[in-house]
Each structure stands twice: as C-alpha cells, then as structure tokens.
Scaffold this motif. Structure first.
Motif, PDB file in Angstrom:
ATOM      1  N   THR A  45      20.393 -60.244  51.482  1.00  0.00           N
ATOM      2  CA  THR A  45      19.985 -60.090  51.394  1.00  0.00           C
ATOM      3  C   THR A  45      18.420 -58.928  51.615  1.00  0.00           C
ATOM      4  N   GLU A  46      17.564 -58.054  51.760  1.00  0.00           N
ATOM      5  CA  GLU A  46      17.034 -57.560  52.308  1.00  0.00           C
ATOM      6  C   GLU A  46      15.757 -58.303  51.450  1.00  0.00           C
ATOM      7  N   LEU A  47      14.828 -58.824  51.561  1.00  0.00           N
ATOM      8  CA  LEU A  47      14.049 -59.692  51.700  1.00  0.00           C
ATOM      9  C   LEU A  47      12.588 -59.214  52.053  1.00  0.00           C
ATOM     10  N   SER A  48      11.707 -58.191  51.644  1.00  0.00           N
ATOM     11  CA  SER A  48      10.901 -58.100  51.609  1.00  0.00           C
ATOM     12  C   SER A  48       9.336 -58.985  51.572  1.00  0.00           C
ATOM     13  N   TYR A  49       8.346 -58.785  52.023  1.00  0.00           N
ATOM     14  CA  TYR A  49       6.845 -60.139  51.370  1.00  0.00           C
ATOM     15  C   TYR A  49       5.804 -59.110  51.222  1.00  0.00           C
ATOM     16  N   PHE A  50       5.458 -58.714  50.297  1.00  0.00           N
ATOM     17  CA  PHE A  50       4.063 -58.314  49.996  1.00  0.00           C
ATOM     18  C   PHE A  50       2.420 -59.837  49.393  1.00  0.00           C
ATOM     19  N   GLN A  51       1.279 -59.330  50.573  1.00  0.00           N
ATOM     20  CA  GLN A  51       0.701 -60.650  49.181  1.00  0.00           C
ATOM     21  C   GLN A  51      -0.871 -59.754  49.171  1.00  0.00           C
ATOM     22  N   SER A  52      -0.655 -59.938  48.643  1.00  0.00           N
ATOM     23  CA  SER A  52      -2.762 -59.442  48.603  1.00  0.00           C
ATOM     24  C   SER A  52      -3.771 -59.868  47.461  1.00  0.00           C
TER      25      SER A  52
END
Length: 141
Positions: A45-52
C-alpha cells in the motif's frame, strides 16, 4: 497484478508532539516512528502522511486528495470537535475517510464527545492507541 492502494494519513493539531505530549494518554512513540512501521507493515500500500496545526491546511489537503487517493485516515484532533469546515470538506469529496482517535474520546471531557466529522466519515475508530491507524488502513484493504 492489482493496482496498489494509495492511502493518505492526515493528523491535525498537536499530533506532531506525539511521544512528548501527555504520554499517559497518547503514548511515548513519535508518529514519524510509528508511520515508518506502518509503511513496513503495509508494503503493498502506498502510504502518505501529512500533519498540520492549521485548519485551512487540513481542509486543502482533504480537497487535494480527491481523485488521487483511495482513502484518507484522518485524526483531526481538537478540530474534530470544532471544525464545521473540515466536516464540510469531507462531505464535498468522494474519497472515503476513516476518522481515528488515539484515545477513547467518549471516556474524556464532554466536549470531546461531539464530532463534526463522524457524520461524513465511512467509519470511526477510537481508543486503540496508535493501533487505531492500523485498523483504519486495514478497513481499506
């Protein structure tokens, strides 16, 4: 060969402090370390991460994910209980969203029992610590 699923993990305010912030509630592991373990666990699975910490950035990321990702795992943190805008963004896109929370929000302060996201989410996972994210990812597989 089946096409690889693309899942975006989005974390809201103060979750960049995981591992330092209230370890009795949130544990002592940073999210970056945990995310590396998720990437290893879900190699197919292609997992991407973003936090703000910014509500507007979270809304833009949800909008931009539409048509790009197969699913979003969203921990909007405190914005869960205050942001009509994030709820509206989820309602406006076709990509399914799983709402997650590390702690059991229903065992905490009364204001944490309200979610502006739940109505628009495909599902909700609360109270399983960081494993909440793993359970959410598995729901898309």
């Amino acid at each position: 060969m089946a096409q690889e699923l693309k899942i975006l993990v989005i974390n809201g305010p103060n979750l960049n402090l995981l591992g330092k912030r209230e370890p009795d509630v949130y544990g002592n592991q940073s999210f970056e370390d945990y995310f590396s373990k998720l990437q290893f666990q879900f190699k197919e699975t292609e997992l991407s991460y973003f936090q703000s910490n910014s509500e507007g950035d979270l809304i833009t990321k949800i909008q931009d994910a539409d048509g790009v990702f197969d699913g979003i795992v969203l921990n909007a943190a405190a914005y869960t209980h205050t942001s009509v805008g994030i709820g509206d963004a989820i309602a406006a896109v076709s990509v399914p969203v799983i709402e997650v929370h590390i702690s059991n929000t229903f065992a905490r302060e009364a204001f944490r029992h309200q979610s502006y996201i739940s109505k628009h989410a495909k599902g909700i996972i609360v109270g399983f610590g960081l494993q909440s994210y793993e359970l959410a990812i598995k729901s898309f597989l």
